[in-house]
Write a protein that holds these residues in place. Structure first.
Motif, PDB file in Angstrom:
ATOM      1  N   ASP A   1      59.425  46.572  11.306  1.00  0.00           N
ATOM      2  CA  ASP A   1      57.982  46.572  11.501  1.00  0.00           C
ATOM      3  C   ASP A   1      57.364  46.033  10.213  1.00  0.00           C
ATOM      4  OD1 ASP A   1      55.280  47.311  11.419  1.00  0.00           O
ATOM      5  OD2 ASP A   1      55.595  49.099  12.625  1.00  0.00           O
TER       6      ASP A   1
ATOM      7  N   SER B   1      61.725  43.355  18.556  1.00  0.00           N
ATOM      8  CA  SER B   1      61.141  44.245  19.558  1.00  0.00           C
ATOM      9  C   SER B   1      59.708  43.826  19.851  1.00  0.00           C
ATOM     10  CB  SER B   1      61.151  45.707  19.084  1.00  0.00           C
ATOM     11  OG  SER B   1      60.156  45.932  18.107  1.00  0.00           O
TER      12      SER B   1
ATOM     13  N   GLU C   1      56.994  45.690  19.800  1.00  0.00           N
ATOM     14  CA  GLU C   1      56.061  46.223  18.810  1.00  0.00           C
ATOM     15  C   GLU C   1      56.096  45.399  17.527  1.00  0.00           C
ATOM     16  OE1 GLU C   1      53.087  48.503  17.238  1.00  0.00           O
ATOM     17  OE2 GLU C   1      53.844  48.599  19.296  1.00  0.00           O
ATOM     18  N   CYS C   2      57.277  45.001  17.094  1.00  0.00           N
ATOM     19  CA  CYS C   2      57.390  44.158  15.899  1.00  0.00           C
ATOM     20  C   CYS C   2      56.709  42.808  16.124  1.00  0.00           C
ATOM     21  CB  CYS C   2      58.859  43.948  15.532  1.00  0.00           C
ATOM     22  SG  CYS C   2      59.656  45.401  14.846  1.00  0.00           S
TER      23      CYS C   2
ATOM     24  N   LYS D   1      64.009  47.686  15.344  1.00  0.00           N
ATOM     25  CA  LYS D   1      64.632  48.229  16.548  1.00  0.00           C
ATOM     26  C   LYS D   1      65.977  48.789  16.110  1.00  0.00           C
ATOM     27  CE  LYS D   1      65.585  47.345  21.387  1.00  0.00           C
ATOM     28  NZ  LYS D   1      65.773  46.348  22.457  1.00  0.00           N
TER      29      LYS D   1
ATOM     30  N   THR E   1      58.152  51.678  16.939  1.00  0.00           N
ATOM     31  CA  THR E   1      58.839  50.837  17.925  1.00  0.00           C
ATOM     32  C   THR E   1      59.761  51.617  18.853  1.00  0.00           C
ATOM     33  OG1 THR E   1      60.677  50.363  16.398  1.00  0.00           O
ATOM     34  CG2 THR E   1      58.784  48.869  16.331  1.00  0.00           C
TER      35      THR E   1
END
Length: 399
Positions: free
Chosen positions: A158, A183, A185-186, A316, A337
C-alpha cells in the motif's frame, strides 16, 4: 525458429520478504522457450537463492566503484580515499548517514539513491523489457541503468502506508511503460496518489501454485510444533509492519485468560532484539517462539491449528494466500487490503489492529469448532491457484 525475448528483473536481494517470494514464484512459471531471463541482484544473498530456476542468469552489479561503495562504511571510505576517490567516499558517508538516521527506512532508501546512483554502471546488454520488481531502488535501476524497450515497475505494498515521497518517485514512474501492483486497494491508492499515471497502473496478482505448495507441505513433519496445545503460526519479516509486537501482547492476554497456546513466528529481521526483549518482559519464552527463517514453511502451516496475520499494513499477503491453499483457519487484522483476500466469517476472521481484539477473535475461534469446520470447508471449495497471472505480464512485455 522462434526469437526469444530478453527480459531482466531487478531486486536488491532474495531475502525472506513477500516481494522476493512473489518473484521466485513468478520465475518458476515463466515460459523459458519464449524468454531469456536475467536477474540483477544488488546483493547475491537471501533465503530464496536456491529456489531460482537454473534457466535464470543471475547477474550482480559490477565495476570498481560499486564494489568499493558496497563495502562496509569504514572500509569503503578508507579504500576510496586511498584510491583518490574523494567523491565516492563522501557519498558513501552521506548514504550511511541517511540510512542510519532517517527513521523510515523506505524514505531513507529513496533519499539515498542520489548518493548511490553514480556508482552503478549502465548495463550494456539490450533488453526487450526491464522489470523493477520492488518499489524504490529496483525501479530506479530499471529506469536509469537498463537499456530496454519496455520498462515495468512493481509496487508490492500500500503506497500510502509506506509514507514515501511521491514527488521523488513520479520522476521515475513517468519513465515506466507500466506500473504494476498486487491488489485492488493498492491500485486505488496508486491512482489517487498519481492520477496523471492512471492509464499505466494495473494489477497482476501474486503468483501462487496450489500444486507446488501442497506438495512442499507434505515434505516433512516439523517436530517443533507442539501437538498438545493450540498452535498459532505467523510468517513475515521481523519488522513493525508485521505487527509481531501486537502478537506478543495478544499471546500474553490469551495466556492470562487461561488458554494454553504456543505461537510460532517464521521469519527474521531487524526487530528480533526488540521482540525478544518484549517476549521476556511478558514471560512468554516458552509460548511465543521466534523460529527464524525456513526455506520451506509449508509443513509448519499445514501442522499449525491457526494462521494469524497481525500486520499493520500489506500490499497483498502471500502468506495468507498460502494459508488459504492449505485450508487453515485464518485470523487476520483489518489492514487496508485484507478484504481483497478474506471475507469475514466466510473464509477467515478479520479483527481490529489491536491486541485485545486479536485475542478475542482467536479465543472465539479456538472455542468454536463448528466455525473452524465451516471456514475450512469454504476454503476447500475456492479456486486459489494464480499461475495464469503470468499471462498478464506476457501481455505487458509483448504489446
Amino acid at each position: 525458429m522462434l526469437n526469444k525475448k530478453n527480459i531482466v528483473f531487478i531486486i536488491p536481494s532474495l531475502g525472506a520478504g513477500g516481494g522476493e517470494k512473489s518473484l521466485v514464484n513468478l520465475l518458476n512459471v515463466i515460459d523459458y522457450s519464449k524468454y531469456d531471463v536475467d536477474l540483477i541482484l544488488l546483493h547475491k544473498i537471501g533465503l530464496f537463492i536456491n529456489m531460482i530456476p537454473s534457466t535464470v542468469n543471475i547477474l550482480e552489479i559490477e565495476g570498481e566503484d560499486y564494489n568499493l561503495f558496497s563495502q562496509g562504511l569504514i572500509k569503503s571510505v578508507l579504500l576510496s580515499l586511498k584510491k583518490g576517490k574523494i567523491k565516492l567516499a563522501f557519498n558513501r558517508i552521506v548514504f550511511a548517514s541517511k540510512n542510519n538516521f532517517i527513521k523510515n527506512k523506505a524514505v531513507a532508501e529513496q533519499k539515498s539513491w542520489k548518493n548511490l546512483q553514480n556508482f552503478i554502471p549502465v548495463f550494456q546488454k539490450k533488453y526487450d523489457a526491464a522489470i523493477g520488481f520492488l518499489e524504490k531502488t529496483s525501479i530506479y535501476i530499471a529506469t536509469e541503468k537498463i537499456n530496454s524497450i519496455k520498462k515495468i515497475g512493481f509496487i508490492h505494498n500500500d503506497y500510502e502506508q509506506l509514507e514515501l515521497d511521491p514527488k521523488r518517485d513520479v520522476v521515475f514512474f513517468n519513465k515506466l511503460n507500466h506500473l504494476v501492483t498486487v491488489s485492488e486497494e493498492c491500485e486505488t491508492v496508486l491512482k489517487n496518489t498519481f492520477p496523471i499515471l492512471s492509464s499505466k497502473i494495473q494489477i497482476i496478482y501474486n503468483i501462487v501454485s496450489t500444486k507446488l505448495i501442497n506438495s512442499l507441505a507434505e515434505n516433512q513433519n516439523p517436530n517443533e510444533i507442539d501437538e498438545n496445545v493450540t498452535s498459532i503460526l505467523s510468517i513475515g519479516r521481523l519488522h513493525p509492519q508485521k505487527g509481531f509486537d501486537l502478537a506478543i501482547e495478544t499471546c500474553h492476554i490469551i495466556k492470562q485468560k487461561g488458554y494454553e497456546i504456543k505461537w510460532y513466528i517464521i521469519g527474521d529481521g531487524n526487530e528480533r532484539a526488540n521482540l525478544t526483549n518484549k517476549i521476556k518482559k511478558y514471560g512468554l519464552e516458552n509460548s511465543f517462539l521466534l523460529m527464524g527463517l525456513r526455506e520451506n514453511p509449508y509443513p509448519f502451516i499445514r501442522k499449525a491449528d491457526i494462521y494469524c496475520q497481525t500486520s499493520r499494513f500489506e500490499g497483498k499477503s502471500i502468506a495468507i494466500d498460502e494459508a488459504k491453499i492449505l485450508n487453515k483457519v485464518i485470523v487476520t487484522t483489518n489492514f487496508t487490503t485484507v478484504k481483497d483476500q478474506i471475507k469475514h466469517d466466510i473464509n477467515g476472521i478479520i479483527c481490529d489492529v489491536n491486541p485485545n481484539d486479536i485475542a478475542e477473535s482467536l479465543i472465539r475461534i479456538i472455542n468454536d469448532k463448528e466455525k473452524q469446520k465451516k471456514l475450512i470447508k469454504n476454503l476447500s471449495s475456492e479456486n486459489l491457484g494464480t499461475e495464469s497471472e503470468i499471462n498478464k505480464l506476457y501481455q505487458l512485455i509483448e504489446n
